[in-house]
Design a protein around this motif. Structure first.
Motif, PDB file in Angstrom:
ATOM      1  N   THR A 162      -7.262  15.821   3.662  1.00  0.00           N
ATOM      2  CA  THR A 162      -6.270  14.798   3.360  1.00  0.00           C
ATOM      3  C   THR A 162      -5.428  14.534   4.600  1.00  0.00           C
ATOM      4  O   THR A 162      -5.080  15.451   5.346  1.00  0.00           O
ATOM      5  CB  THR A 162      -5.324  15.197   2.208  1.00  0.00           C
ATOM      6  N   LYS A 164      -2.701  10.920   5.392  1.00  0.00           N
ATOM      7  CA  LYS A 164      -2.409   9.553   4.983  1.00  0.00           C
ATOM      8  C   LYS A 164      -2.787   8.583   6.093  1.00  0.00           C
ATOM      9  O   LYS A 164      -2.511   8.846   7.260  1.00  0.00           O
ATOM     10  CB  LYS A 164      -0.936   9.406   4.602  1.00  0.00           C
ATOM     11  N   TYR A 178       5.890   9.066   6.969  1.00  0.00           N
ATOM     12  CA  TYR A 178       4.925  10.099   7.313  1.00  0.00           C
ATOM     13  C   TYR A 178       5.013  10.552   8.770  1.00  0.00           C
ATOM     14  O   TYR A 178       4.446  11.574   9.136  1.00  0.00           O
ATOM     15  CB  TYR A 178       3.523   9.580   7.006  1.00  0.00           C
ATOM     16  N   HIS A 211      -6.688   5.950   1.245  1.00  0.00           N
ATOM     17  CA  HIS A 211      -5.262   6.291   1.215  1.00  0.00           C
ATOM     18  C   HIS A 211      -5.004   7.649   1.876  1.00  0.00           C
ATOM     19  O   HIS A 211      -4.365   7.718   2.914  1.00  0.00           O
ATOM     20  CB  HIS A 211      -4.739   6.284  -0.224  1.00  0.00           C
ATOM     21  N   ASP A 212      -5.533   8.717   1.245  1.00  0.00           N
ATOM     22  CA  ASP A 212      -5.245  10.029   1.826  1.00  0.00           C
ATOM     23  C   ASP A 212      -6.338  11.071   1.664  1.00  0.00           C
ATOM     24  O   ASP A 212      -6.254  12.133   2.280  1.00  0.00           O
ATOM     25  CB  ASP A 212      -3.918  10.582   1.294  1.00  0.00           C
TER      26      ASP A 212
END
Length: 270
Positions: A162, A164, A178, A211-212
């Motif tokens: 993961t 972002k 972030y 997305h992530d």
């Protein structure tokens, strides 16, 4: 500065106060969109505390992704493993996955292993290979992504991770949380294109929810299934229907740890 991902020139984009005291320049690659800091000389200070006080999502992140990882293992990998959680922090995710019946091992050079102390890479034979490497919230910490991904791939041929992705090409610390310059640990921020190029450098395909959640692998993956596994209710149903013959490693691990503890001198247990 040269882009760490595609080796093309990156232009100075903005400066940010990192750790509340260092004026750090960020560079943006106009080929792949990757954003990187100048050489991160402040990292030893940033990792004085490996898990920062701002990482309040640590527990919820592990709770969220454990069912997804279980489903993906069942669908595309060998459940008997073994598996490596790279940058595994306190070892919480390793403990959760072992409780689900998957023999995960934890690796982290910065953080104390609290929850999977006897299931650490330091306890494994040198050169051991893994069915899958997981890396949750690690990629944004990498000062040299290509070198570190290469290290991961020497341990296992697929990486589920993961990080972002940039919400838009012109994002700045003022418009996207972030960056987290207060901690000084996020030194690499990725566009989806930069992740594709990173995977391609190793001859792998990238599968992503955009997305992530991302998977680098040479395995043929159905993108529809990948997206399915990012929905909590759908992944819960899949795991319910495919739970056999999983058996928690909790009892096995307790016995193994108990036997190990009994063999230690009393002074080592105090």
């Amino acid at each position: 500065m040269t882009c760490h991902i595609c080796n093309t020139p990156s232009n100075e984009s903005f400066q940010v106060k990192v750790l509340f005291k260092y004026d750090v320049t960020y560079y943006r690659c106009h080929e792949c969109g990757f954003i990187q800091t100048e050489s991160p000389y402040w990292l030893p200070e940033a990792y004085a505390s490996a898990i920062t006080s701002l990482d309040i999502g640590l527990v919820s992140r592990n709770v969220r992704w454990a069912p997804t990882v279980e489903a993906m293992i069942r669908k595309w990998f060998q459940p008997e493993g073994p598996f490596l959680d790279y940058g595994g922090g306190y070892g919480l995710f390793v403990r959760m996955m072992r409780d689900r019946g998957f023999p995960f091992i934890r690796q982290d050079q910065y953080c104390e292993n609290l929850f999977a102390k006897h299931f650490d890479v330091t306890d494994q034979p040198a050169g051991k290979t893994y069915e899958l490497v997981t890396a949750f919230e690690v990629f944004e910490h990498l000062a040299d992504p290509v070198a570190t991904v290469g290290e991961m791939l020497r341990a296992g041929k697929s990486i589920l991770f993961t990080t972002k992705v940039l919400p838009n090409p012109n994002v700045t610390p003022e418009t996207w949380w972030y960056f987290i310059p207060e901690t000084g640990q996020h030194v690499a921020l990725y566009s989806l294109e930069s992740l594709h190029r990173l995977a391609n450098r190793f001859g792998l395909q990238l599968y992503s929810d955009q997305h992530d959640l991302h998977l680098m692998t040479a395995k043929p993956i159905n993108p529809t299934w990948f997206r399915w596994f990012t929905h909590p209710r759908k992944v819960a149903l899949y795991n319910y229907l495919h739970s056999y013959p999983a058996k928690s490693l909790l009892d096995h691990d307790f016995q193994a740890v108990s036997d190990s503890v009994r063999k230690q001198p009393l002074k080592d247990l105090i």
